[in-house]
Scaffold this motif. Sequence first.
Motif, PDB file in Angstrom:
ATOM      1  N   ASP A   1      48.349  54.984  38.393  1.00  0.00           N
ATOM      2  CA  ASP A   1      48.341  55.035  36.930  1.00  0.00           C
ATOM      3  C   ASP A   1      49.675  54.592  36.340  1.00  0.00           C
ATOM      4  OD1 ASP A   1      49.611  57.234  37.991  1.00  0.00           O
ATOM      5  OD2 ASP A   1      48.827  58.672  36.530  1.00  0.00           O
ATOM      6  N   VAL A   2      50.618  54.212  37.186  1.00  0.00           N
ATOM      7  CA  VAL A   2      51.927  53.730  36.740  1.00  0.00           C
ATOM      8  C   VAL A   2      52.053  52.224  36.948  1.00  0.00           C
ATOM      9  CG1 VAL A   2      54.418  53.834  37.162  1.00  0.00           C
ATOM     10  CG2 VAL A   2      53.066  55.950  37.145  1.00  0.00           C
ATOM     11  N   LEU A   3      51.642  51.747  38.112  1.00  0.00           N
ATOM     12  CA  LEU A   3      51.749  50.321  38.412  1.00  0.00           C
ATOM     13  C   LEU A   3      50.816  49.507  37.529  1.00  0.00           C
ATOM     14  CD1 LEU A   3      51.883  50.504  42.302  1.00  0.00           C
ATOM     15  CD2 LEU A   3      53.730  49.758  40.800  1.00  0.00           C
ATOM     16  N   ASP A   4      51.287  48.323  37.159  1.00  0.00           N
ATOM     17  CA  ASP A   4      50.481  47.431  36.330  1.00  0.00           C
ATOM     18  C   ASP A   4      49.242  46.976  37.096  1.00  0.00           C
ATOM     19  OD1 ASP A   4      50.761  45.672  33.691  1.00  0.00           O
ATOM     20  OD2 ASP A   4      49.978  44.378  35.277  1.00  0.00           O
ATOM     21  N   GLU A   5      48.136  46.813  36.391  1.00  0.00           N
ATOM     22  CA  GLU A   5      46.888  46.427  37.047  1.00  0.00           C
ATOM     23  C   GLU A   5      47.025  45.082  37.758  1.00  0.00           C
ATOM     24  OE1 GLU A   5      43.391  46.537  38.738  1.00  0.00           O
ATOM     25  OE2 GLU A   5      44.221  48.216  37.598  1.00  0.00           O
ATOM     26  N   ALA A   6      47.823  44.160  37.185  1.00  0.00           N
ATOM     27  CA  ALA A   6      48.015  42.864  37.841  1.00  0.00           C
ATOM     28  C   ALA A   6      48.730  43.027  39.183  1.00  0.00           C
ATOM     29  CB  ALA A   6      48.808  41.938  36.929  1.00  0.00           C
ATOM     30  N   ASP A   7      49.660  43.976  39.268  1.00  0.00           N
ATOM     31  CA  ASP A   7      50.344  44.231  40.538  1.00  0.00           C
ATOM     32  C   ASP A   7      49.409  44.889  41.548  1.00  0.00           C
ATOM     33  OD1 ASP A   7      52.826  43.187  39.680  1.00  0.00           O
ATOM     34  OD2 ASP A   7      53.282  45.064  38.644  1.00  0.00           O
ATOM     35  N   LEU A   8      48.585  45.825  41.085  1.00  0.00           N
ATOM     36  CA  LEU A   8      47.602  46.436  41.971  1.00  0.00           C
ATOM     37  C   LEU A   8      46.645  45.380  42.527  1.00  0.00           C
ATOM     38  CD1 LEU A   8      46.783  49.660  39.917  1.00  0.00           C
ATOM     39  CD2 LEU A   8      48.081  49.544  42.060  1.00  0.00           C
ATOM     40  N   GLU A   9      46.237  44.455  41.686  1.00  0.00           N
ATOM     41  CA  GLU A   9      45.344  43.384  42.122  1.00  0.00           C
ATOM     42  C   GLU A   9      46.047  42.485  43.134  1.00  0.00           C
ATOM     43  OE1 GLU A   9      42.109  41.046  42.764  1.00  0.00           O
ATOM     44  OE2 GLU A   9      42.205  43.011  41.777  1.00  0.00           O
ATOM     45  N   TRP A  10      47.332  42.213  42.919  1.00  0.00           N
ATOM     46  CA  TRP A  10      48.096  41.394  43.876  1.00  0.00           C
ATOM     47  C   TRP A  10      48.139  42.057  45.246  1.00  0.00           C
ATOM     48  CZ3 TRP A  10      52.798  42.107  46.562  1.00  0.00           C
ATOM     49  CH2 TRP A  10      53.313  40.957  47.177  1.00  0.00           C
ATOM     50  N   PHE A  11      48.391  43.369  45.273  1.00  0.00           N
ATOM     51  CA  PHE A  11      48.385  44.076  46.550  1.00  0.00           C
ATOM     52  C   PHE A  11      47.010  43.960  47.219  1.00  0.00           C
ATOM     53  CE2 PHE A  11      52.025  46.657  44.787  1.00  0.00           C
ATOM     54  CZ  PHE A  11      52.944  46.278  45.748  1.00  0.00           C
ATOM     55  N   ARG A  12      45.956  44.128  46.429  1.00  0.00           N
ATOM     56  CA  ARG A  12      44.608  44.011  46.997  1.00  0.00           C
ATOM     57  C   ARG A  12      44.383  42.611  47.563  1.00  0.00           C
ATOM     58  NH1 ARG A  12      43.146  47.686  42.560  1.00  0.00           N
ATOM     59  NH2 ARG A  12      42.907  45.911  41.148  1.00  0.00           N
ATOM     60  N   GLU A  13      44.862  41.590  46.881  1.00  0.00           N
ATOM     61  CA  GLU A  13      44.716  40.211  47.349  1.00  0.00           C
ATOM     62  C   GLU A  13      45.454  39.975  48.669  1.00  0.00           C
ATOM     63  OE1 GLU A  13      46.163  37.960  44.089  1.00  0.00           O
ATOM     64  OE2 GLU A  13      44.298  38.113  42.918  1.00  0.00           O
ATOM     65  N   GLN A  14      46.498  40.751  48.900  1.00  0.00           N
ATOM     66  CA  GLN A  14      47.231  40.642  50.160  1.00  0.00           C
ATOM     67  C   GLN A  14      46.598  41.478  51.273  1.00  0.00           C
ATOM     68  OE1 GLN A  14      49.474  38.309  49.768  1.00  0.00           O
ATOM     69  NE2 GLN A  14      49.096  38.433  47.559  1.00  0.00           N
ATOM     70  N   GLY A  15      45.462  42.101  50.972  1.00  0.00           N
ATOM     71  CA  GLY A  15      44.755  42.894  51.968  1.00  0.00           C
ATOM     72  C   GLY A  15      45.286  44.303  52.124  1.00  0.00           C
ATOM     73  N   ILE A  16      46.019  44.792  51.122  1.00  0.00           N
ATOM     74  CA  ILE A  16      46.607  46.130  51.184  1.00  0.00           C
ATOM     75  C   ILE A  16      45.741  47.107  50.399  1.00  0.00           C
ATOM     76  CG2 ILE A  16      48.604  47.547  50.563  1.00  0.00           C
ATOM     77  CD1 ILE A  16      50.281  44.957  50.924  1.00  0.00           C
ATOM     78  N   ARG A  17      45.265  48.126  51.075  1.00  0.00           N
ATOM     79  CA  ARG A  17      44.487  49.178  50.431  1.00  0.00           C
ATOM     80  C   ARG A  17      45.434  50.276  49.969  1.00  0.00           C
ATOM     81  NH1 ARG A  17      41.389  53.606  52.591  1.00  0.00           N
ATOM     82  NH2 ARG A  17      41.988  52.929  54.691  1.00  0.00           N
ATOM     83  N   ILE A  18      45.205  50.784  48.761  1.00  0.00           N
ATOM     84  CA  ILE A  18      46.107  51.768  48.177  1.00  0.00           C
ATOM     85  C   ILE A  18      45.393  53.096  47.974  1.00  0.00           C
ATOM     86  CG2 ILE A  18      47.469  52.363  46.139  1.00  0.00           C
ATOM     87  CD1 ILE A  18      48.198  49.455  45.844  1.00  0.00           C
ATOM     88  N   LEU A  19      46.009  54.165  48.492  1.00  0.00           N
ATOM     89  CA  LEU A  19      45.529  55.525  48.260  1.00  0.00           C
ATOM     90  C   LEU A  19      46.252  56.080  47.040  1.00  0.00           C
ATOM     91  CD1 LEU A  19      45.744  56.802  51.948  1.00  0.00           C
ATOM     92  CD2 LEU A  19      43.729  55.846  50.781  1.00  0.00           C
TER      93      LEU A  19
END
Length: 287
Positions: free
Chosen positions: A199-217
Amino acid sequence: MAANRWFIDSETGVLADVLLCPPDYYEWIPSNDIAIQTMAHGGNIDRTALRTQFDELVSTLKSEDVSCHFLVPHENMPYEVYTRDSSQTTPFGTVVTNLSRPERVGEEKEIRSFYAPDEIWRTCTAGRIEGGDIHIIRPGLLAVGVSGGRTDAKGAAEFISWFEEAGWTCRMIHFPEHFLHLDVIFCMVAENLAIAAVDVLDEADLEWFREQGIRILPVSYREAMRDMGCNVLSLGKDRVVSPRHSVRINQMLRAEGLTVLDPELNQFSRGGGSIHCMTMPLRRQPL
């Protein structure tokens, strides 16, 4: 000493050597919002507990076959214990960072006395950058946090440029200065798995992590700021060191099949730092 004795190419490779600093002169000072809130509510350091907790962290690391190396603590350096910030191990050699706070600037001399001259690859000189904002996620992938405080855009751009020259994919992660460093709101816990204050990180950054194959808890704002719940250390092989008081987060990590080692560290977290802040990996097995 041979050059490149120290090497990391990820946040999650098997940790072999780590740099720490005993908390002999550690103090809570009003240099970050977490410490300010602790002090405003009448908090005081229990120095016996402080030392016991540091020793427990060292014992935990040694029990997992991690070799511990130590800086010399200095009376005028209250946050020298947070060794993450003053240097950064890379695949190319050690980088001496450029600390922001006046009470931390003197740490550079001690860092340079620890490393052999031929082990230092670069020194940051453009803007400010601290190790808590630098995340060498895996070979070829780098994220650098930019709050404008401890790390600014000029400092991040200089550091990133060295990795881009080597062909790495890099990204600046912007967030409010209130959060101090990126490792307060984001940390890798295993290969391609991270915890973060979503809820702090920008949605575009969260999407970038997902694009790199990183799952976030997900970690809540309260867990991140009150407990320093994101500030953990991967040891590799699905092992992670996380504070004992992060009960829900530790349960979540164990549910993912991770082995969680949980020393008590509340004397540090109440001052605005925890396990990730207190450890600079010197050598990891290549990922």
